[in-house]
Scaffold this active site. Structure first.
Site, PDB file in Angstrom:
ATOM      1  N   GLN A   2      60.964  74.108 -15.501  1.00 22.74           N
ATOM      2  CA  GLN A   2      59.573  74.534 -15.330  1.00 22.74           C
ATOM      3  C   GLN A   2      58.850  73.657 -14.314  1.00 22.74           C
ATOM      4  O   GLN A   2      59.081  72.452 -14.242  1.00 22.74           O
ATOM      5  CB  GLN A   2      58.838  74.481 -16.668  1.00 22.74           C
ATOM      6  CG  GLN A   2      59.145  75.683 -17.549  1.00 22.74           C
ATOM      7  CD  GLN A   2      58.319  75.712 -18.814  1.00 22.74           C
ATOM      8  OE1 GLN A   2      58.829  75.531 -19.908  1.00 22.74           O
ATOM      9  NE2 GLN A   2      57.044  75.963 -18.673  1.00 22.74           N
ATOM     10  N   SER A  47      66.103  70.364 -17.945  1.00 23.79           N
ATOM     11  CA  SER A  47      65.353  70.973 -19.046  1.00 23.79           C
ATOM     12  C   SER A  47      65.738  72.446 -19.214  1.00 23.79           C
ATOM     13  O   SER A  47      66.887  72.749 -19.533  1.00 23.79           O
ATOM     14  CB  SER A  47      63.847  70.790 -18.822  1.00 23.79           C
ATOM     15  OG  SER A  47      63.111  71.179 -19.956  1.00 23.79           O
ATOM     16  N   LEU A  48      64.812  73.370 -18.956  1.00 22.69           N
ATOM     17  CA  LEU A  48      65.142  74.792 -19.010  1.00 22.69           C
ATOM     18  C   LEU A  48      66.387  75.117 -18.169  1.00 22.69           C
ATOM     19  O   LEU A  48      67.205  75.967 -18.528  1.00 22.69           O
ATOM     20  CB  LEU A  48      63.935  75.594 -18.517  1.00 22.69           C
ATOM     21  CG  LEU A  48      63.976  77.105 -18.333  1.00 22.69           C
ATOM     22  CD1 LEU A  48      64.568  77.536 -17.010  1.00 22.69           C
ATOM     23  CD2 LEU A  48      64.669  77.818 -19.486  1.00 22.69           C
ATOM     24  N   ARG A 100      62.163  80.222 -27.071  1.00 18.08           N
ATOM     25  CA  ARG A 100      61.942  78.782 -26.923  1.00 18.08           C
ATOM     26  C   ARG A 100      60.538  78.512 -26.408  1.00 18.08           C
ATOM     27  O   ARG A 100      59.822  77.647 -26.922  1.00 18.08           O
ATOM     28  CB  ARG A 100      62.986  78.231 -25.950  1.00 18.08           C
ATOM     29  CG  ARG A 100      62.935  76.735 -25.652  1.00 18.08           C
ATOM     30  CD  ARG A 100      64.085  76.400 -24.702  1.00 18.08           C
ATOM     31  NE  ARG A 100      64.190  74.990 -24.371  1.00 18.08           N
ATOM     32  CZ  ARG A 100      63.674  74.402 -23.298  1.00 18.08           C
ATOM     33  NH1 ARG A 100      62.962  75.142 -22.432  1.00 18.08           N
ATOM     34  NH2 ARG A 100      63.853  73.116 -23.059  1.00 18.08           N
ATOM     35  N   HIS A 134      59.861  67.699 -24.678  1.00 18.04           N
ATOM     36  CA  HIS A 134      60.860  66.633 -24.857  1.00 18.04           C
ATOM     37  C   HIS A 134      60.340  65.414 -25.608  1.00 18.04           C
ATOM     38  O   HIS A 134      60.921  64.334 -25.497  1.00 18.04           O
ATOM     39  CB  HIS A 134      61.449  66.216 -23.503  1.00 18.04           C
ATOM     40  CG  HIS A 134      62.028  67.374 -22.748  1.00 18.04           C
ATOM     41  ND1 HIS A 134      63.134  68.064 -23.195  1.00 18.04           N
ATOM     42  CD2 HIS A 134      61.651  68.002 -21.609  1.00 18.04           C
ATOM     43  CE1 HIS A 134      63.406  69.048 -22.357  1.00 18.04           C
ATOM     44  NE2 HIS A 134      62.520  69.051 -21.390  1.00 18.04           N
ATOM     45  N   GLN A 151      67.557  68.794 -27.275  1.00 21.55           N
ATOM     46  CA  GLN A 151      66.950  68.705 -25.947  1.00 21.55           C
ATOM     47  C   GLN A 151      65.448  68.941 -25.985  1.00 21.55           C
ATOM     48  O   GLN A 151      64.698  68.407 -25.178  1.00 21.55           O
ATOM     49  CB  GLN A 151      67.627  69.719 -25.020  1.00 21.55           C
ATOM     50  CG  GLN A 151      67.191  69.660 -23.578  1.00 21.55           C
ATOM     51  CD  GLN A 151      66.862  71.038 -23.039  1.00 21.55           C
ATOM     52  OE1 GLN A 151      66.076  71.773 -23.624  1.00 21.55           O
ATOM     53  NE2 GLN A 151      67.466  71.381 -21.921  1.00 21.55           N
TER      54      GLN A 151
END
Length: 308
Positions: free
Chosen positions: A10, A91-92, A116, A200, A249
Protein backbone atom coordinates in the site's frame (compact mmCIF):
# COMPACT_ATOMS: atom_id res chain seq x y z
CA UNK A 1 22.71 -12.49 -13.78
CA UNK A 2 20.44 -13.97 -11.10
CA UNK A 3 17.07 -12.26 -10.75
CA UNK A 4 14.88 -11.45 -7.74
CA UNK A 5 11.29 -10.23 -8.16
CA UNK A 6 9.57 -8.00 -5.61
CA UNK A 7 6.05 -6.59 -5.32
CA UNK A 8 4.99 -3.31 -3.66
CA UNK A 9 2.45 -2.74 -0.91
CA UNK A 10 0.00 0.00 0.00
CA UNK A 11 1.12 3.50 -0.87
CA UNK A 12 2.17 2.61 -4.42
CA UNK A 13 -1.34 2.94 -5.84
CA UNK A 14 -2.41 5.90 -7.96
CA UNK A 15 -5.32 6.73 -10.25
CA UNK A 16 -4.22 5.85 -13.79
CA UNK A 17 -1.68 3.23 -12.71
CA UNK A 18 -0.47 0.89 -15.48
CA UNK A 19 -2.59 2.71 -18.08
CA UNK A 20 0.27 2.94 -20.61
CA UNK A 21 1.02 -0.76 -20.31
CA UNK A 22 -2.68 -1.58 -20.71
CA UNK A 23 -2.80 0.32 -24.01
CA UNK A 24 -0.18 -2.05 -25.46
CA UNK A 25 -0.77 -5.29 -23.58
CA UNK A 26 -4.29 -6.74 -23.09
CA UNK A 27 -3.09 -8.97 -20.22
CA UNK A 28 -3.06 -5.94 -17.91
CA UNK A 29 -6.78 -5.18 -18.07
CA UNK A 30 -7.79 -8.84 -18.34
CA UNK A 31 -5.98 -9.52 -15.06
CA UNK A 32 -7.86 -6.67 -13.39
CA UNK A 33 -11.11 -8.03 -14.81
CA UNK A 34 -10.39 -11.44 -13.30
CA UNK A 35 -9.69 -9.85 -9.93
CA UNK A 36 -12.85 -7.74 -10.15
CA UNK A 37 -15.01 -10.81 -10.66
CA UNK A 38 -13.76 -12.25 -7.36
CA UNK A 39 -15.14 -9.39 -5.26
CA UNK A 40 -17.75 -7.83 -7.56
CA UNK A 41 -15.94 -4.49 -7.71
CA UNK A 42 -14.70 -2.94 -10.96
CA UNK A 43 -11.08 -2.55 -9.93
CA UNK A 44 -9.92 -1.42 -13.37
CA UNK A 45 -12.40 1.43 -13.55
CA UNK A 46 -11.56 2.46 -9.99
CA UNK A 47 -7.83 2.34 -10.66
CA UNK A 48 -8.19 4.38 -13.86
CA UNK A 49 -11.03 6.80 -13.06
CA UNK A 50 -11.01 6.96 -9.27
CA UNK A 51 -12.15 8.74 -7.31
CA UNK A 52 -8.86 8.64 -5.44
CA UNK A 53 -10.70 8.46 -2.10
CA UNK A 54 -12.28 5.15 -3.14
CA UNK A 55 -9.03 3.68 -4.44
CA UNK A 56 -7.30 4.64 -1.18
CA UNK A 57 -9.83 2.80 0.99
CA UNK A 58 -7.77 -0.11 2.22
CA UNK A 59 -10.31 -2.81 1.24
CA UNK A 60 -10.06 -1.50 -2.34
CA UNK A 61 -6.37 -0.63 -2.37
CA UNK A 62 -5.24 -4.11 -1.44
CA UNK A 63 -7.03 -6.08 -4.21
CA UNK A 64 -6.18 -3.33 -6.74
CA UNK A 65 -2.47 -3.53 -5.95
CA UNK A 66 -2.56 -7.33 -5.95
CA UNK A 67 -4.13 -7.21 -9.42
CA UNK A 68 -1.54 -4.68 -10.59
CA UNK A 69 1.39 -6.78 -9.42
CA UNK A 70 0.05 -9.99 -10.97
CA UNK A 71 -0.78 -8.16 -14.22
CA UNK A 72 2.84 -7.02 -14.56
CA UNK A 73 4.12 -10.48 -13.55
CA UNK A 74 1.97 -12.10 -16.26
CA UNK A 75 3.24 -9.58 -18.77
CA UNK A 76 6.81 -10.38 -17.76
CA UNK A 77 6.15 -14.09 -18.32
CA UNK A 78 4.84 -13.26 -21.79
CA UNK A 79 7.81 -11.12 -22.75
CA UNK A 80 10.76 -12.80 -21.02
CA UNK A 81 12.04 -16.31 -20.44
CA UNK A 82 14.01 -15.22 -17.37
CA UNK A 83 12.75 -16.74 -14.15
CA UNK A 84 13.55 -15.35 -10.71
CA UNK A 85 15.69 -17.11 -8.16
CA UNK A 86 13.47 -15.86 -5.33
CA UNK A 87 10.49 -13.52 -4.73
CA UNK A 88 9.18 -11.29 -1.95
CA UNK A 89 6.62 -8.56 -1.45
CA UNK A 90 6.34 -5.65 0.97
CA UNK A 91 3.35 -6.14 3.31
CA UNK A 92 0.36 -6.60 0.98
CA UNK A 93 2.92 -7.44 -1.72
CA UNK A 94 3.69 -10.71 0.09
CA UNK A 95 0.32 -12.01 -1.12
CA UNK A 96 1.22 -10.95 -4.67
CA UNK A 97 4.49 -12.88 -4.45
CA UNK A 98 2.68 -15.99 -3.22
CA UNK A 99 0.22 -15.79 -6.13
CA UNK A 100 3.04 -15.26 -8.63
CA UNK A 101 4.83 -18.31 -7.22
CA UNK A 102 1.67 -20.41 -7.59
CA UNK A 103 1.18 -20.86 -3.83
CA UNK A 104 -2.26 -19.18 -3.60
CA UNK A 105 -4.94 -19.04 -6.29
CA UNK A 106 -5.26 -15.51 -7.70
CA UNK A 107 -8.99 -15.02 -7.17
CA UNK A 108 -8.76 -16.56 -3.69
CA UNK A 109 -6.00 -14.09 -2.82
CA UNK A 110 -8.08 -11.16 -4.12
CA UNK A 111 -10.92 -12.15 -1.79
CA UNK A 112 -8.48 -12.64 1.09
CA UNK A 113 -6.86 -9.22 0.81
CA UNK A 114 -10.21 -7.47 0.42
CA UNK A 115 -11.28 -9.11 3.69
CA UNK A 116 -7.89 -8.28 5.22
CA UNK A 117 -8.46 -4.61 4.39
CA UNK A 118 -11.96 -4.57 5.89
CA UNK A 119 -10.78 -6.24 9.10
CA UNK A 120 -7.81 -3.90 9.44
CA UNK A 121 -10.01 -0.83 9.13
CA UNK A 122 -12.54 -2.24 11.58
CA UNK A 123 -9.84 -3.05 14.17
CA UNK A 124 -8.85 0.61 14.60
CA UNK A 125 -11.44 3.30 13.83
CA UNK A 126 -10.26 6.12 11.58
CA UNK A 127 -8.33 8.76 13.48
CA UNK A 128 -7.30 6.52 16.38
CA UNK A 129 -4.22 5.06 14.73
CA UNK A 130 -1.26 6.58 12.89
CA UNK A 131 1.99 5.77 11.12
CA UNK A 132 5.12 7.86 10.57
CA UNK A 133 8.46 7.37 8.83
CA UNK A 134 11.52 8.10 10.97
CA UNK A 135 14.60 9.05 8.96
CA UNK A 136 18.18 9.23 10.15
CA UNK A 137 18.17 6.96 13.22
CA UNK A 138 19.39 3.39 13.37
CA UNK A 139 16.90 0.58 13.99
CA UNK A 140 17.60 0.14 17.70
CA UNK A 141 17.31 3.87 18.37
CA UNK A 142 13.81 3.84 16.85
CA UNK A 143 12.86 0.79 18.92
CA UNK A 144 14.08 2.58 22.07
CA UNK A 145 12.17 5.76 21.21
CA UNK A 146 8.95 3.76 20.79
CA UNK A 147 9.42 2.00 24.12
CA UNK A 148 9.86 5.37 25.85
CA UNK A 149 6.87 6.94 24.08
CA UNK A 150 4.35 4.13 24.53
CA UNK A 151 3.31 4.86 28.13
CA UNK A 152 -0.10 3.13 28.41
CA UNK A 153 -0.59 2.99 24.64
CA UNK A 154 0.92 1.16 21.67
CA UNK A 155 3.63 2.41 19.33
CA UNK A 156 6.32 0.27 17.73
CA UNK A 157 8.78 0.04 14.86
CA UNK A 158 6.86 -1.79 12.14
CA UNK A 159 8.71 -1.43 8.81
CA UNK A 160 12.49 -1.79 8.76
CA UNK A 161 12.63 -0.46 5.21
CA UNK A 162 16.28 0.46 4.74
CA UNK A 163 19.17 1.70 6.86
CA UNK A 164 18.03 5.00 8.30
CA UNK A 165 14.36 4.58 7.37
CA UNK A 166 12.04 2.93 9.87
CA UNK A 167 8.25 3.32 9.97
CA UNK A 168 6.47 3.41 13.32
CA UNK A 169 2.78 2.71 14.00
CA UNK A 170 0.30 2.61 16.85
CA UNK A 171 -2.13 4.84 18.71
CA UNK A 172 -2.10 8.30 17.18
CA UNK A 173 -1.00 10.11 20.35
CA UNK A 174 1.76 7.58 21.04
CA UNK A 175 3.06 7.92 17.48
CA UNK A 176 3.14 11.68 17.93
CA UNK A 177 5.09 11.32 21.19
CA UNK A 178 7.52 8.92 19.52
CA UNK A 179 8.04 11.36 16.67
CA UNK A 180 8.93 14.13 19.10
CA UNK A 181 11.39 11.87 20.95
CA UNK A 182 12.90 10.73 17.65
CA UNK A 183 13.51 14.33 16.63
CA UNK A 184 15.11 15.02 19.99
CA UNK A 185 17.30 11.92 19.51
CA UNK A 186 18.64 13.28 16.22
CA UNK A 187 16.26 12.03 13.53
CA UNK A 188 16.66 14.08 10.36
CA UNK A 189 12.93 13.89 9.64
CA UNK A 190 9.73 12.39 10.99
CA UNK A 191 7.10 12.20 8.27
CA UNK A 192 3.47 11.38 9.17
CA UNK A 193 2.04 8.96 6.62
CA UNK A 194 -1.41 9.50 5.06
CA UNK A 195 -2.95 6.22 6.22
CA UNK A 196 -5.98 5.39 8.32
CA UNK A 197 -4.77 2.00 9.57
CA UNK A 198 -1.68 1.48 11.80
CA UNK A 199 -0.39 -1.66 10.05
CA UNK A 200 1.97 -4.27 11.52
CA UNK A 201 1.60 -3.28 15.16
CA UNK A 202 -0.21 -4.92 18.08
CA UNK A 203 -3.40 -2.94 17.34
CA UNK A 204 -3.87 -5.28 14.35
CA UNK A 205 -4.04 -8.46 16.48
CA UNK A 206 -7.88 -8.53 16.52
CA UNK A 207 -7.91 -8.33 12.72
CA UNK A 208 -5.29 -11.08 12.52
CA UNK A 209 -7.34 -13.37 14.75
CA UNK A 210 -10.44 -12.79 12.62
CA UNK A 211 -8.54 -13.40 9.39
CA UNK A 212 -7.03 -16.67 10.62
CA UNK A 213 -10.00 -18.84 9.57
CA UNK A 214 -9.96 -17.55 6.01
CA UNK A 215 -6.19 -17.95 5.79
CA UNK A 216 -6.38 -21.55 7.03
CA UNK A 217 -9.04 -22.38 4.46
CA UNK A 218 -7.34 -20.69 1.50
CA UNK A 219 -5.44 -23.69 0.16
CA UNK A 220 -1.70 -23.59 -0.59
CA UNK A 221 0.28 -25.29 -3.34
CA UNK A 222 4.01 -25.87 -3.62
CA UNK A 223 5.90 -22.74 -4.68
CA UNK A 224 7.44 -22.65 -8.15
CA UNK A 225 9.86 -20.03 -6.81
CA UNK A 226 10.86 -19.53 -3.13
CA UNK A 227 8.99 -16.67 -1.42
CA UNK A 228 10.55 -14.87 1.54
CA UNK A 229 8.05 -13.87 4.24
CA UNK A 230 8.01 -10.40 5.82
CA UNK A 231 8.21 -11.50 9.43
CA UNK A 232 11.63 -13.15 9.24
CA UNK A 233 12.86 -13.24 5.59
CA UNK A 234 12.52 -17.02 5.53
CA UNK A 235 10.63 -19.22 3.07
CA UNK A 236 8.00 -21.77 4.11
CA UNK A 237 6.72 -24.94 2.50
CA UNK A 238 4.10 -26.18 4.98
CA UNK A 239 0.59 -24.80 4.36
CA UNK A 240 -0.16 -24.21 8.04
CA UNK A 241 3.12 -22.33 8.46
CA UNK A 242 2.38 -20.12 5.45
CA UNK A 243 -1.07 -19.28 6.83
CA UNK A 244 0.44 -18.49 10.25
CA UNK A 245 3.12 -16.27 8.70
CA UNK A 246 0.42 -14.30 6.85
CA UNK A 247 -1.60 -13.97 10.03
CA UNK A 248 1.40 -12.82 12.09
CA UNK A 249 2.41 -10.40 9.33
CA UNK A 250 -0.56 -8.22 10.28
CA UNK A 251 0.87 -7.37 13.70
CA UNK A 252 4.61 -8.05 13.35
CA UNK A 253 7.20 -5.84 11.61
CA UNK A 254 8.06 -6.00 7.91
CA UNK A 255 11.78 -6.81 7.82
CA UNK A 256 12.52 -5.47 4.35
CA UNK A 257 16.22 -4.72 4.81
CA UNK A 258 16.73 -8.27 6.06
CA UNK A 259 14.71 -9.62 3.12
CA UNK A 260 16.85 -7.88 0.48
CA UNK A 261 20.07 -8.94 2.21
CA UNK A 262 18.79 -12.54 2.27
CA UNK A 263 18.10 -12.31 -1.47
CA UNK A 264 21.66 -11.12 -1.98
CA UNK A 265 22.96 -14.03 0.14
CA UNK A 266 21.08 -16.41 -2.15
CA UNK A 267 22.88 -14.98 -5.16
CA UNK A 268 20.45 -12.35 -6.46
CA UNK A 269 22.27 -9.74 -8.54
CA UNK A 270 19.29 -7.90 -10.08
CA UNK A 271 15.95 -6.90 -8.58
CA UNK A 272 12.80 -6.06 -10.52
CA UNK A 273 9.89 -4.34 -8.76
CA UNK A 274 6.69 -5.34 -10.55
CA UNK A 275 3.70 -3.07 -10.06
CA UNK A 276 2.95 0.65 -9.90
CA UNK A 277 5.51 3.09 -8.59
CA UNK A 278 9.12 2.70 -7.58
CA UNK A 279 9.03 2.79 -3.78
CA UNK A 280 10.86 -0.50 -3.28
CA UNK A 281 13.43 0.29 -5.95
CA UNK A 282 14.41 3.41 -4.00
CA UNK A 283 14.65 1.45 -0.74
CA UNK A 284 16.70 -1.30 -2.34
CA UNK A 285 19.29 1.15 -3.60
CA UNK A 286 19.74 2.41 -0.06
CA UNK A 287 20.10 -1.14 1.26
CA UNK A 288 22.77 -2.22 -1.24
CA UNK A 289 23.69 -0.30 -4.37
CA UNK A 290 25.57 -3.32 -5.73
CA UNK A 291 22.25 -4.97 -6.61
CA UNK A 292 20.85 -3.55 -9.86
CA UNK A 293 17.30 -2.41 -9.03
CA UNK A 294 14.67 -1.48 -11.63
CA UNK A 295 10.88 -1.25 -11.68
CA UNK A 296 8.28 -2.18 -14.31
CA UNK A 297 5.18 0.01 -14.52
CA UNK A 298 5.11 1.40 -18.09
CA UNK A 299 6.44 0.39 -21.54
CA UNK A 300 9.72 2.28 -21.13
CA UNK A 301 10.54 0.65 -17.79
CA UNK A 302 9.52 -2.75 -19.18
CA UNK A 303 11.98 -2.30 -22.06
CA UNK A 304 14.72 -1.37 -19.61
CA UNK A 305 14.05 -4.45 -17.47
CA UNK A 306 13.94 -6.76 -20.49
CA UNK A 307 17.31 -5.41 -21.62
CA UNK A 308 19.05 -6.32 -18.36
Amino acid sequence: MSLGVIFPGQGSQSVGMLSELAEEFPVIQSTFDEASSAIDVDLWQMSQQGPEEDLNQTHNTQPALLAAGIAVWRLWQQESRRQPLVMAGHSLGEYTALVAAGVIDFKMAVSLVAERGRLMQRAVPAGEGAMAAVLGLDDQEVVNVCESAAQDQIVSAVNFNSPGQVVIAGNAMAVERAGELATAAGASKVIPLPVSVPSHCALMKPAAMELQGSLDAAGYAAASVPVLHNIDANEREDAAEIALALQQQLYRPVRWTQTILEMQKRGVEQLIEMGPGRVLTGLNRRIDRKIAAVCVFNPKSLGKALAL
